[in-house]
Design an enzyme around this catalytic site. Structure first.
Site, PDB file in Angstrom:
ATOM      1  N   GLY A 306      -9.093  -9.157  26.823  1.00 61.84           N
ATOM      2  CA  GLY A 306      -8.829  -7.704  27.187  1.00 61.84           C
ATOM      3  C   GLY A 306      -9.297  -7.028  28.271  1.00 61.84           C
ATOM      4  O   GLY A 306      -9.529  -7.806  29.440  1.00 61.84           O
ATOM      5  N   SER A 307      -9.714  -5.753  28.353  1.00 61.40           N
ATOM      6  CA  SER A 307     -10.234  -4.885  29.494  1.00 61.40           C
ATOM      7  C   SER A 307     -11.504  -5.562  30.074  1.00 61.40           C
ATOM      8  O   SER A 307     -11.871  -4.841  31.120  1.00 61.40           O
ATOM      9  CB  SER A 307      -9.852  -3.440  29.165  1.00 61.40           C
ATOM     10  OG  SER A 307      -8.881  -3.129  29.156  1.00 61.40           O
ATOM     11  N   THR A 308     -12.258  -6.087  29.129  1.00 60.87           N
ATOM     12  CA  THR A 308     -13.636  -6.640  29.860  1.00 60.87           C
ATOM     13  C   THR A 308     -13.384  -7.550  30.815  1.00 60.87           C
ATOM     14  O   THR A 308     -14.243  -7.695  31.618  1.00 60.87           O
ATOM     15  CB  THR A 308     -14.577  -7.310  28.544  1.00 60.87           C
ATOM     16  OG1 THR A 308     -13.774  -8.269  27.882  1.00 60.87           O
ATOM     17  CG2 THR A 308     -15.032  -6.180  27.718  1.00 60.87           C
TER      18      THR A 308
END
Length: 581
Positions: A306-308
């Site tokens: 995801g956004s990491t």
């Protein structure tokens, strides 16, 4: 008549020469056996009159970086019987029943079995072994042995690993460093007569065992313990399936803590940790459940980050020149790529924003635009350059590799979704190691645990060193990444990771697992401190939390709590932010 006499004489001569030849053959054979094969048959004779029992070597200890023992040994006993030496079988049977808990039928079977030596039970506590030895029963042997003991029970269970009945490593560090830890077994040689009775005058001779080397690892018991407590707290609070936490030094790859809750009891590793009635499971089902319980999620399993992952996309975009910190974007709440509408987390859109604000807002359209500017070939080249197609080389068994598209199969949609960490999978340790490389000045690091091996006298036998590797990002871009991620914590979605007196950088993530319709989420936060000179990196991943599931809301506070405690513990001085100066 004369012919008969001649015939008999000839027959006598033939018989005589046959006897001479036979006798010569026997003498020759005897000379061969006594002279040329004497050593071989002497050994055979000794074997017939010697019994051999192993003396287990003490396994090397595993110690944390401060010298705290994480894996130790306890003295136990192995009880054996020798049929030919037993003079009071009923007393021996009674002893086996009373002291070792065998039923009478099994005890009798062991005692009456005609064998050179019959091992009855291993891992008998020393007190029981001492009592049996004191009975002085003929034909009963009590040999001291070692059993692995873990003073902290469940602490770092999937990292340390455990040993089997033969004291051999099965998972984790115990199996990875088996050759360092195991030592060399000794022997007890007992001489017997032709009937198998021990010859008292000669007695026993011993070859003493050589203990294994002690292994010092980078884990810190205090950091591991605190991270494990935080993981359990948030798992119970959010009724999550599991929580993983990695704490490491981004400069050199040393791992301070690796948590996977629920952990299991290292002193009882073959009992399921979820309270399942094991009698309801088949052998195959039980083994499958045990294998799952022993898996180190941080190392052995992959997930959509995801956004990491936007940290990596940002680094590639800045390094390639596809984007600058001041570039402007517009987010209406989605992007259309090849007629497919890909939404932002904020369905209403963020409106006009700079690249830095786009990172603070974790805006999907901004990152889609960056990767589309780069194109498949260039983005994929950075994916490879940053080492995402390779395993980290961590010194734990079973590391999984990245699962992603082949470049020739990537279209604009795949490129767009990879930009914000979907449609491919990596391990948590790969994400942590890659981000470490991007914030430490741009140098590849190898996450690792082993530091050194020492003998029983404290002499260093081996030092494990992992120097910084290839530079994969310029110092200038690395500095920009640190700056942007500090803004995420001070101004953006990572505010819940702020620690008073410290400059913290980080990135939140909230992703759905497949199938998307199941509404199952993975919430995470990756943070580091100090932001201008990272010494500690932490990654928290919460699997399928119930209720509120946003990474910035539930995962960032976990890293905040850990950092509040471990930054002073590691003697990292407080710094004032530029805004406060």
């Amino acid at each position: 008549m004369r012919k008969n006499m001649t015939f008999h004489k000839k027959k006598t001569v033939v018989v005589f020469f046959c006897c001479v030849a036979l006798l010569a053959g026997l003498v020759g054979r005897l000379v061969y056996l006594m002279v040329f094969r004497s050593e071989y048959y002497a050994e055979k004779a000794d074997d017939l009159h010697e019994r051999e029992r192993d003396i287990k070597a003490a396994r090397g200890k595993i110690l944390d970086r401060t010298g705290t023992v994480l894996a130790d040994n306890r003295t136990v006993c192995t009880i054996s019987v020798i049929h030919s030496q037993i003079t009071e079988p009923e007393k021996v049977i009674s002893m086996l029943v009373q002291e070792l808990g065998l039923d009478e039928e099994k005890a009798r079977e062991r005692v009456e079995k005609v064998s050179s030596i019959e091992r009855v039970k291993t891992n008998v506590d020393k007190e029981t072994g001492d009592r049996i030895r004191a009975m002085g029963l003929e034909g009963v042997k009590v040999d001291e042995d070692y059993r692995r003991y873990y003073p902290y029970g469940q602490l770092a269970s999937r990292v340390l690993g455990f040993t089997g009945g033969d004291n051999q490593g099965i998972i984790g560090l115990e199996v990875k460093y088996e050759e360092i830890l195991k030592g060399i077994d000794g022997k007890i040689l007992t001489t017997t007569d032709a009937r198998g009775i021990e010859i008292g005058e000669i007695g026993e001779s011993r070859i003493e065992p050589v203990a294994g080397y002690d292994l010092t690892v980078s884990l810190d018991r205090n950091i591991q313990e605190y991270a494990q407590q935080e993981a359990l707290r948030v798992m119970e609070q959010k009724e999550a399936e599991a929580v993983s936490i990695l704490i490491m030094n981004p400069q050199n790859g040393e791992i301070y803590a690796c948590v996977n809750v629920p952990e299991f009891d290292l002193n009882d590793p073959f009992t399921l940790n979820d309270g399942t009635d094991e009698s309801t499971l088949s052998e195959e089902e039980l083994q499958e459940r045990l294998n799952q319980m022993w898996r180190n999620i941080c190392i052995n399993d992959t997930y959509e980050p995801g956004s990491t992952f936007k940290v990596i996309t940002a680094a590639a975009g800045l390094e390639s020149g596809a984007v600058t910190l001041k570039d402007s974007f517009y987010c209406p709440g989605y992007r259309v790529v090849d007629d497919r509408r890909i939404h932002c987390a904020n369905r209403n859109g963020h409106g006009s924003e700079t690249f830095v604000q786009g990172v603070e807002n974790s805006c999907n359209p901004v990152f889609i635009d960056v990767t589309l500017r780069m194109g498949v070939d260039e983005f994929y080249s950075y994916f490879e350059k940053f080492g995402l197609m390779e395993k980290t080389g961590i010194d734990l068994p079973g590391e999984a590799g990245t699962i992603t598209h082949r470049k020739e199969d990537m279209g604009q949609v795949e490129l767009a979704t990879m930009a914000f960490g979907q449609s491919f999978q990596i391990t948590p340790v790969k994400l942590a190691a890659t981000v470490s490389s991007l914030i430490n000045g741009g140098y590849r690091i190898t996450p690792h645990l082993a530091m050194e091996a020492r003998d029983g006298d404290g002499n260093v036998i081996q030092t494990y060193s992992y120097e910084k590797g290839q530079q994969i990002l310029s110092e200038e871009t690395s500095e920009k990444i640190r700056y942007v991620l500090e803004q995420v914590v001070s101004e953006g979605g990572g505010k819940n990771a702020q620690v008073e007196g410290y400059r913290i950088g980080g990135k939140t993530a909230t992703s759905q697992t497949l199938p998307r319709s199941a509404n199952r989420y993975i919430s995470s936060f990756l943070g580091f401190a100090p932001a201008d000179d990272p010494q500690v990196l932490g990654l928290c991943i919460i699997y399928n939390p119930q209720g509120i599931y946003y990474g910035g809301t539930i995962a960032a506070p976990v890293i905040q709590n850990i950092f509040e405690n471990i930054l002073p513990y590691l003697e990292i001085p407080k710094t004032k932010s530029e805004d406060a100066s």
